[in-house]
Design a protein around this motif. Structure first.
Motif, PDB file in Angstrom:
ATOM      1  N   THR A  81       0.834  -1.206   0.000  1.00 48.07           N
ATOM      2  CA  THR A  81       0.000   0.000   0.000  1.00 48.07           C
ATOM      3  C   THR A  81       0.865   1.251   0.000  1.00 48.07           C
ATOM      4  O   THR A  81       0.656   2.167  -0.798  1.00 48.07           O
ATOM      5  N   TRP A  82       1.848   1.291   0.891  1.00 53.81           N
ATOM      6  CA  TRP A  82       2.692   2.486   0.991  1.00 53.81           C
ATOM      7  C   TRP A  82       3.628   2.626  -0.197  1.00 53.81           C
ATOM      8  O   TRP A  82       3.904   3.742  -0.648  1.00 53.81           O
ATOM      9  N   GLU A  83       4.088   1.518  -0.737  1.00 53.11           N
ATOM     10  CA  GLU A  83       4.908   1.600  -1.949  1.00 53.11           C
ATOM     11  C   GLU A  83       4.110   2.234  -3.083  1.00 53.11           C
ATOM     12  O   GLU A  83       4.610   3.109  -3.803  1.00 53.11           O
ATOM     13  N   LEU A  84       2.869   1.794  -3.245  1.00 51.58           N
ATOM     14  CA  LEU A  84       2.011   2.349  -4.297  1.00 51.58           C
ATOM     15  C   LEU A  84       1.694   3.818  -4.035  1.00 51.58           C
ATOM     16  O   LEU A  84       1.746   4.648  -4.949  1.00 51.58           O
ATOM     17  N   LEU A  85       1.376   4.141  -2.791  1.00 48.98           N
ATOM     18  CA  LEU A  85       1.054   5.528  -2.469  1.00 48.98           C
ATOM     19  C   LEU A  85       2.228   6.442  -2.814  1.00 48.98           C
ATOM     20  O   LEU A  85       2.044   7.495  -3.425  1.00 48.98           O
ATOM     21  N   TYR A  86       3.439   6.027  -2.462  1.00 47.73           N
ATOM     22  CA  TYR A  86       4.609   6.853  -2.780  1.00 47.73           C
ATOM     23  C   TYR A  86       4.841   6.943  -4.285  1.00 47.73           C
ATOM     24  O   TYR A  86       5.244   7.995  -4.785  1.00 47.73           O
ATOM     25  N   GLN A  87       4.573   5.878  -5.013  1.00 51.29           N
ATOM     26  CA  GLN A  87       4.695   5.937  -6.471  1.00 51.29           C
ATOM     27  C   GLN A  87       3.685   6.925  -7.051  1.00 51.29           C
ATOM     28  O   GLN A  87       4.031   7.740  -7.918  1.00 51.29           O
ATOM     29  N   TYR A  88       2.442   6.841  -6.586  1.00 55.34           N
ATOM     30  CA  TYR A  88       1.412   7.771  -7.058  1.00 55.34           C
ATOM     31  C   TYR A  88       1.795   9.209  -6.713  1.00 55.34           C
ATOM     32  O   TYR A  88       1.651  10.117  -7.530  1.00 55.34           O
ATOM     33  N   LEU A  89       2.269   9.393  -5.490  1.00 51.69           N
ATOM     34  CA  LEU A  89       2.655  10.735  -5.060  1.00 51.69           C
ATOM     35  C   LEU A  89       3.789  11.279  -5.922  1.00 51.69           C
ATOM     36  O   LEU A  89       3.743  12.431  -6.360  1.00 51.69           O
ATOM     37  N   GLU A  90       4.783  10.459  -6.171  1.00 56.95           N
ATOM     38  CA  GLU A  90       5.904  10.941  -6.974  1.00 56.95           C
ATOM     39  C   GLU A  90       5.452  11.308  -8.386  1.00 56.95           C
ATOM     40  O   GLU A  90       5.900  12.315  -8.949  1.00 56.95           O
ATOM     41  N   MET A  91       4.548  10.538  -8.951  1.00 54.07           N
ATOM     42  CA  MET A  91       4.027  10.870 -10.281  1.00 54.07           C
ATOM     43  C   MET A  91       3.316  12.221 -10.254  1.00 54.07           C
ATOM     44  O   MET A  91       3.483  13.044 -11.159  1.00 54.07           O
ATOM     45  N   ARG A  92       2.540  12.458  -9.211  1.00 55.58           N
ATOM     46  CA  ARG A  92       1.853  13.747  -9.082  1.00 55.58           C
ATOM     47  C   ARG A  92       2.858  14.879  -8.903  1.00 55.58           C
ATOM     48  O   ARG A  92       2.699  15.961  -9.470  1.00 55.58           O
TER      49      ARG A  92
END
Length: 108
Positions: free
Chosen positions: A59-70
């Motif tokens: 979950t946190w790996e994905l959240l950080y990936q999404y955040l970095e893309m944003r």
């Protein structure tokens, strides 16, 4: 608008309600929503429903990936999570430094 707003507070403290009341869902990454994308909620013996923590690391790996893309896009972003672990804050700071973001905290 290179702004990251971190919502911080206990479960059921009003973070998600505040997001909804202010029509900010499109700008928000929510750890619980990501968990629900990975696995169904769990029905407990007492009849209550719980969001599984089984895939917390993913979950946190994905959240950080999404955040970095944003952040690469310079998008305003809100993170809706309890944020009780200071180590998580360090990751936000690192990304904010890379992408020149200002971080704000909203306590609940």
């Amino acid at each position: 608008m290179r702004t990251l707003l971190l919502l911080r507070g206990a479960q059921a403290s009003g973070k998600s309600t505040w997001v909804a009341e202010n029509n900010l869902e499109p700008y928000t990454l929510n750890a619980d929503n990501i968990r629900l994308n990975i696995a169904n909620p769990v029905l407990l013996e007492n009849g209550s429903i719980e969001i599984s923590q089984k895939y917390n690391k993913l979950t946190w790996e994905l959240l950080y990936q999404y955040l970095e893309m944003r952040m690469q896009n310079g998008d305003f972003t809100i993170i809706d999570a309890t944020h009780s672990d200071i180590k998580l804050m360090n990751k936000y700071r690192d990304l904010a430094n890379i992408y020149k973001y200002t971080i704000y905290y909203l306590e609940f």
